[in-house]
Design an enzyme around this catalytic site. Sequence first.
Site, PDB file in Angstrom:
ATOM      1  N   CYS A 130      26.090  32.907  61.410  1.00 22.62           N
ATOM      2  CA  CYS A 130      25.012  33.780  61.883  1.00 22.62           C
ATOM      3  C   CYS A 130      25.508  34.722  62.978  1.00 22.62           C
ATOM      4  CB  CYS A 130      23.902  32.927  62.452  1.00 22.62           C
ATOM      5  SG  CYS A 130      23.285  31.721  61.281  1.00 22.62           S
ATOM      6  N   ARG A 148      31.538  38.164  59.400  1.00 23.53           N
ATOM      7  CA  ARG A 148      31.356  36.728  59.618  1.00 23.53           C
ATOM      8  C   ARG A 148      30.616  36.067  58.457  1.00 23.53           C
ATOM      9  NH1 ARG A 148      32.234  36.316  65.312  1.00 23.53           N
ATOM     10  NH2 ARG A 148      31.759  34.114  65.316  1.00 23.53           N
ATOM     11  N   TRP A 186      23.344  32.880  58.096  1.00 24.57           N
ATOM     12  CA  TRP A 186      24.173  32.138  57.138  1.00 24.57           C
ATOM     13  C   TRP A 186      23.472  30.798  56.980  1.00 24.57           C
ATOM     14  CZ3 TRP A 186      28.971  32.697  54.597  1.00 24.57           C
ATOM     15  CH2 TRP A 186      29.570  31.504  54.164  1.00 24.57           C
ATOM     16  N   ASN A 189      21.363  31.199  66.832  1.00 22.54           N
ATOM     17  CA  ASN A 189      22.578  30.723  66.148  1.00 22.54           C
ATOM     18  C   ASN A 189      22.786  29.274  66.534  1.00 22.54           C
ATOM     19  OD1 ASN A 189      23.072  33.224  65.151  1.00 22.54           O
ATOM     20  ND2 ASN A 189      24.880  33.636  66.406  1.00 22.54           N
ATOM     21  N   GLY A 190      23.410  28.504  65.645  1.00 19.55           N
ATOM     22  CA  GLY A 190      23.685  27.103  65.962  1.00 19.55           C
ATOM     23  C   GLY A 190      22.696  26.200  65.261  1.00 19.55           C
ATOM     24  N   GLU A 229      48.544  19.288  50.922  1.00 16.40           N
ATOM     25  CA  GLU A 229      47.856  20.421  51.545  1.00 16.40           C
ATOM     26  C   GLU A 229      48.794  21.157  52.519  1.00 16.40           C
ATOM     27  OE1 GLU A 229      45.414  22.149  51.030  1.00 16.40           O
ATOM     28  OE2 GLU A 229      44.902  23.123  52.899  1.00 16.40           O
ATOM     29  N   LYS A 263      49.822  25.071  52.180  1.00 18.52           N
ATOM     30  CA  LYS A 263      49.629  26.061  53.254  1.00 18.52           C
ATOM     31  C   LYS A 263      50.936  26.824  53.487  1.00 18.52           C
ATOM     32  CE  LYS A 263      46.371  26.353  53.331  1.00 18.52           C
ATOM     33  NZ  LYS A 263      45.286  25.680  52.693  1.00 18.52           N
ATOM     34  N   GLU A 316      51.773  29.178  50.564  1.00 20.62           N
ATOM     35  CA  GLU A 316      50.873  30.330  50.453  1.00 20.62           C
ATOM     36  C   GLU A 316      51.233  31.449  51.407  1.00 20.62           C
ATOM     37  OE1 GLU A 316      46.972  28.189  50.907  1.00 20.62           O
ATOM     38  OE2 GLU A 316      46.453  29.408  49.173  1.00 20.62           O
ATOM     39  N   HIS A 345      62.381   7.736  43.689  1.00 18.81           N
ATOM     40  CA  HIS A 345      62.310   7.727  42.228  1.00 18.81           C
ATOM     41  C   HIS A 345      62.757   9.065  41.630  1.00 18.81           C
ATOM     42  CE1 HIS A 345      60.510   3.787  42.246  1.00 18.81           C
ATOM     43  NE2 HIS A 345      59.694   4.207  43.190  1.00 18.81           N
ATOM     44  N   LYS A 368      40.921  35.306  47.803  1.00 15.68           N
ATOM     45  CA  LYS A 368      40.112  34.285  48.490  1.00 15.68           C
ATOM     46  C   LYS A 368      39.232  33.532  47.507  1.00 15.68           C
ATOM     47  CE  LYS A 368      38.670  32.052  52.033  1.00 15.68           C
ATOM     48  NZ  LYS A 368      39.575  31.011  52.516  1.00 15.68           N
TER      49      LYS A 368
END
Length: 602
Positions: A2, A27, A75, A99-100, A478, A482, A485, A501, A597
Amino acid sequence: MCGIVGYIGRKEKKEILLDGLQELEYRGYDSAGIAVIEGEKLNNFKAVGKLENLRNKTNTFESEGFGVSIGHTRWATHGKPTELNAHPHLGAYSYVVHNGIIENYQELKKELQNEGVTFLSQTDTETIVHLFEKYHKELGDPFKAFEKTIERLEGAYATLLITEAAPDTVFFAKNGSPMLLGFDGNEVYFASSDTPIIGKANEVYYLEDGEYGYAKEEEVKLFDATGEKSFTKQALTADKALAQKDGYRFFMEKEIYEQSRVMSDTMIGRILEDSIYFEELPEDFFEGIYAIKICACGTSYHSALAASYLFERIGKMRCDVEIASEFRYKEPFLTDKTLFITISQSGETADTLEALKMAKAAGLKTLTICNVDNSSIVRESDAAILTRAGIEKGVASTKAFATQSMVLWMLALYVGQIRHSVSEETLKREIDAMLHTPKALVVEDKLHERIHRLSKRYLHGHGFFFIGRDIFYPLALEGALKLKEISYLHAEGYPAGEMKHGPIALADSELFTIALMPRSLLYDKIKSNVEELSARDATILAISPEPFELADDFIQTRYDSHPILEYFEMMVVTQLLALEISVRLGNDVDMPRNLAKSVTVE
Ligand code: M6R
């Protein structure tokens, strides 16, 4: 996430608000609205979707002369993205933007409803404006009413309120969500970050948590728990691009630093004193469910893989995980006692969406864990839990992964709780650990500086192996993703016990091993795996709370009390390592080559 904008002055207020909200578009938002009080006239406009829709709705409205005004981009977190749920929220004669998350809004809402107040929206925000009007009726003074309202709010918020009871005033408060005041002569601006006021105001004051007050054309009063206080304005930066990134070099960096805060948002209202609660799930949601299948892609797949350990260990529920693009064509055998979970940051990933449609067609109950409300995957699912990470701009996902992991951890515990497979003691231990997560995610300057210095040693070589065991294996996957990418270096994630192995054949001094060595889970096992690699002269970067003498480099982490806290700490280290290597290689951190994205094609 928001965004808030506000203005007191004589300029055309609609334009200032809409331009300001436009600056906050980056945002992310799903609806927007403005409210203006000029003299006796109160005007309010809201629209779902892009700001363009709000512009169209307001094109015949002009606001000249002195007035006060507030605007908001929303949002969705509590309630769907609809016009009724969009801010500003109206009481009988006042408007509020926020907001929040107001943590105790359900309790406040009930209290107000019992007193006869009717709520129009599903939001937590609407409680603020009704509380304000209740106290205004009781106390007769708008500022005292605002002060009393703020005292009742629990959680994180930044809020602006305007009212016909004080038509020359904007009331403001901040606790946990950002808010600033901008100044240009007698004009006062308000915003949730500085981009909307750059080029308009020349001085700024960034509110601290717990501060609140009111502003008129020639008077701004600031208070905190100790009473009225003075404040010092500072010059406002002129660099918009830097301001959008809140001063960080890249969106990805900003998002790594945001993880501690968004994690609190993810937990709000879901972690009660001694239990887990999901407002989104009907009580009988897991009735007749004996297994879980999760489908996702990329980073979301990694959070799923980590969760599969937790569903089995904590929830005592069988769980298997599949890459959505593989699942689609394998002619999967599906049984209706299986809950089908999809995980997606964007909610638009084509393979995941198709997998979900297949599961639905086979009659499975479906649940989505997603960051974007009203996205295709959310709409298609029987139920959805939002991760509340806010918009993620960096193509390399960071905070979305963190919040997915958090939701899944809570969900695994929830399953254990409703199936009575966790003891009270375990429930308490897990909840305590969850509440410590924001702390585990705080990035200390010292740590970032160390990773920055170390990164120069890892710009060459013939590859990286990220290794870990148990939930640290998906984290290794992950970490490797990262790095791949954004550095374009070859990296693989591997279960540490699997190295012997086959992959250990690659070991030499130019093979970099990033070893995730948590103290609280299988430490001795991973230690011997790393020793095997060290004996073959692999270069080892150990990430652990425990110093490890065979490591060439060592990054010390803080927590050793709970494996998932160690997981989150190590996650931050791998994210920063990828970032710093990418920066040194001169790559585009936020928009790496060949990547998008949102992957909406097969
Ligand atoms: O929006 P989704 O979570 O469904 O996206 C899935 C993957 O495309 C995504 O996680 C991708 O791997 C990211 N670039 C990872 O950083």
